[in-house]
Design an enzyme around this catalytic site. Structure first.
Site, PDB file in Angstrom:
ATOM      1  N   HIS A   1      -0.471  55.125  31.389  1.00 38.51           N
ATOM      2  CA  HIS A   1      -1.299  55.207  32.588  1.00 38.51           C
ATOM      3  C   HIS A   1      -0.687  54.437  33.747  1.00 38.51           C
ATOM      4  O   HIS A   1      -1.013  54.710  34.906  1.00 38.51           O
ATOM      5  CB  HIS A   1      -2.700  54.647  32.302  1.00 38.51           C
ATOM      6  CG  HIS A   1      -3.601  54.663  33.491  1.00 38.51           C
ATOM      7  ND1 HIS A   1      -4.029  55.843  34.070  1.00 38.51           N
ATOM      8  CD2 HIS A   1      -4.129  53.663  34.234  1.00 38.51           C
ATOM      9  CE1 HIS A   1      -4.804  55.557  35.115  1.00 38.51           C
ATOM     10  NE2 HIS A   1      -4.871  54.246  35.226  1.00 38.51           N
ATOM     11  N   CYS A   2       0.206  53.486  33.476  1.00 44.17           N
ATOM     12  CA  CYS A   2       0.665  52.579  34.529  1.00 44.17           C
ATOM     13  C   CYS A   2       1.986  52.983  35.181  1.00 44.17           C
ATOM     14  O   CYS A   2       2.052  53.212  36.385  1.00 44.17           O
ATOM     15  CB  CYS A   2       0.778  51.160  33.971  1.00 44.17           C
ATOM     16  SG  CYS A   2      -0.806  50.421  33.530  1.00 44.17           S
ATOM     17  N   ILE A   3       3.054  53.065  34.378  1.00 44.89           N
ATOM     18  CA  ILE A   3       4.381  53.213  34.987  1.00 44.89           C
ATOM     19  C   ILE A   3       4.549  54.527  35.744  1.00 44.89           C
ATOM     20  O   ILE A   3       5.161  54.539  36.818  1.00 44.89           O
ATOM     21  CB  ILE A   3       5.477  53.042  33.919  1.00 44.89           C
ATOM     22  CG1 ILE A   3       5.335  51.673  33.253  1.00 44.89           C
ATOM     23  CG2 ILE A   3       6.856  53.154  34.542  1.00 44.89           C
ATOM     24  CD1 ILE A   3       6.328  51.416  32.144  1.00 44.89           C
TER      25      ILE A   3
END
Length: 423
Positions: A273-275
Site C-alpha cells: 500500500h505504501c511504496i
C-alpha cells in the site's frame, strides 16, 4: 515548535488511561488499536466492513499480522462496532483508513473525507483527533480540518488535531508497532503534546516535529526513498544482465560496507500500500507547488515497467532452451507483495501475470499464504503438490521469496528465474 525526540517507557504510559476510538481496522489500524488496548486503554474499533468487526467480536483477526490469540487475550478491552455512536465517548479518535490513488495515479482522499465526516458527526469539545492515514503535506490542516470544523468546533481551540503517520511493516519479525518510533505533528504545540501523551505509552519513542506538514512529509519521504532506490537497483540489474554480472552478488558485496550504503534488491516490481502509492502523493504535491520531482516520477515509471522487463527476460531464457513463451507453462512462486505474508495489495504479480498471459504463456501460481489470485476476472488458484508442478513447468519464476521456497524444491525445475539475483 522545536523538534523533539522523546524516549518513553511502555511500562509507565505517558498519559492516563483514556477511551480511544480507532476508525479503520486493517493492516495499520488494527495493530494500533491492539497496542492501545494492550497498554490499558479501552478501545472502540470501527470499520465499515461488517465482516471485519464480526470477526473481531468472535475473537478472530482479519489481518494475518495480528494473531487470533492476541485478539482474544484483549477480552473486552477492544470493542469492534459497526455503528459510530460510541466515538462521542472517546477522549481520542484515531483515523487509519486507506488513502490510495485513483486510476489516473492521483490521490484519492474519499475514504479519509468520509471517516472525518463520521468523526465530525460525533465530535465534542476536548477530544483529540489523530490522522494516521498517509497524506501529502497540507491535507490535515486543509481537507481534514475543514471537514471536522463542520461540527461547529474549531481545531486547536475546541479540539486537538494531530498527524501521526503510520509506520506498519507487515511481517517484520524485528520491529512491530510498539518498537517503532513514531513521528508526531500537531496543529498547535498543545495538540502535539496531547498526541505525545497518548502514543508515549505504546511506543519506544516519539519525535515531535515543528508542525503538521513536517509530519505529513516524513511519511511520503520515507517510502519515496525506498521507491527511488528500488528504481535504481532495477535499472542496475538490467545493466548487470547486459554484462553477464550477478546483480545480487554485487549488492551483497556492497552491503558489507558498514556506512553509506543500504542494500535494496531487484524483484518483479514494487507492491504494497505504501511504496507504489506514497511517492505519487509527494509527486502530486510537488507539481502543485511548482517544483516537480523528476527523479521520483522517473523511479515510479521504472518500477511500474519492471513486470514487463521480467517477462522479457523469461522469454529470452525460454528461447535459449528452444521453447517459445507462447504456450509455455510458467509457474509463478509467491504472489503476495512481500515475503511470508498474505497481503496482495498492489502486488506486482498482477501485472506480471497479465503480461505473461498476453504473450500466450500458460500461467500457474503457488503461494502458501494466498489461495487464489484474481487477474482481470481470471481466477488463478494456488497449485498443490508443489514439487511435481515445479518439475512439470517449462519455467519457474520466483516472484516472491517466501521461506518455503528452498533449494530442495527448486532443484527439480528445468529452468529457474529469480529476479532478485538477476535482471
Amino acid at each position: 515548535m522545536t523538534q523533539l525526540t522523546v524516549q518513553v517507557s511502555r511500562r509507565t504510559p505517558a498519559g492516563a488511561r483514556c477511551r480511544v476510538g480507532v476508525i479503520g481496522l486493517g493492516y495499520a489500524g488494527l495493530p494500533q488499536a491492539v497496542a492501545f488496548a494492550e497498554a490499558g486503554h479501552p478501545v472502540i474499533g470501527v470499520d465499515n466492513r461488517p465482516e471485519v468487526t464480526a470477526m473481531l467480536r468472535e475473537g478472530r483477526s482479519p489481518v494475518d499480522t495480528v494473531s487470533d490469540d492476541r485478539v482474544r487475550r484483549l477480552g473486552g478491552a477492544l470493542s469492534a462496532l459497526d455503528d459510530t455512536e460510541a466515538l462521542a465517548d472517546c477522549s481520542a479518535v484515531v483515523v487509519c483508513v486507506p488513502t490510495p490513488v485513483d486510476a489516473a495515479g492521483e490521490p484519492d482522499l474519499s475514504a479519509l473525507r468520509a471517516a472525518c465526516a463520521t468523526v465530525a458527526a460525533h465530535l465534542r469539545p476536548g477530544q483529540l483527533v489523530v490522522i494516521e492515514s498517509t497524506v501529502y503535506p497540507g491535507v490535515t490542516d486543509g481537507v481534514v480540518r475543514a471537514v471536522l470544523e463542520r461540527s461547529g468546533l474549531v481545531a486547536g481551540t475546541h479540539f486537538s488535531l494531530a498527524h501521526v503517520p503510520e509506520r506498519v511493516d507487515p511481517g517484520n519479525p524485528v520491529f512491530d508497532s510498539a518498537d517503532t518510533s513514531r513521528v508526531i505533528g500537531g496543529l498547535t504545540p498543545v495538540c502535539a503534546l496531547r498526541a505525545e501523551e497518548l502514543y508515549g505509552g505504546v511506543v519506544s519513542s516519539v519525535h515531535i516535529t515543528a508542525g503538521l506538514r513536517e509530519a505529513e512529509a516524513t511519511k511520503v519521504l520515507e517510502n519515496t526513498y525506498r521507491q527511488v532506490n528500488l528504481g535504481l537497483v532495477h535499472e542496475f540489474a538490467a545493466y548487470c544482465d547486459a554484462l553477464g554480472i550477478d546483480a545480487g552478488a554485487v549488492i551483497d558485496a556492497a552491503a558489507t560496507k558498514p556506512f553509506g550504503f543500504q542494500p535494496f534488491y531487484p524483484g518483479v516490481g514494487v507492491g504494497g500500500h505504501c511504496i507504489p502509492v506514497d511517492p505519487l502523493y509527494l509527486a502530486h504535491s510537488a507539481r502543485a507547488a511548482g517544483t516537480p520531482l523528476h527523479l521520483v516520477e522517473l523511479a515510479q515509471r521504472i518500477n511500474d515497467e519492471r513486470p514487463v522487463r521480467v517477462v522479457d527476460v523469461c522469454e529470452t531464457l525460454l528461447r535459449t532452451t528452444g521453447t517459445a513463451l507462447a504456450g509455455a507453462e510458467v509457474l509463478v512462486l509467491g504472489v503476495s507483495y512481500k515475503p511470508d505474508v498474505s497481503d496482495v495489495r498492489n502486488t506486482p504479480v498482477v501485472p506480471l501475470v497479465r503480461e505473461l498471459t498476453a504473450r500466450g504463456a500458460q500461467v500457474r501460481i503457488h503461494d502458501p499464504y494466498v489461495p487464489e489470485l484474481v487477474v482481470d476476472g481470471m481466477h488463478h488458484k494456488s497449485v498443490s503438490h508443489l514439487g511435481a508442478v515445479i518439475a512439470e513447468a517449462d519455467l519457474v519464476l520466483v516472484a516472491q521469496h517466501h521461506s518455503v521456497y528452498d533449494t530442495e524444491h527448486l532443484h527439480r525445475a528445468r529452468l529457474v528465474y529469480d529476479p532478485r539475483r538477476h535482471a
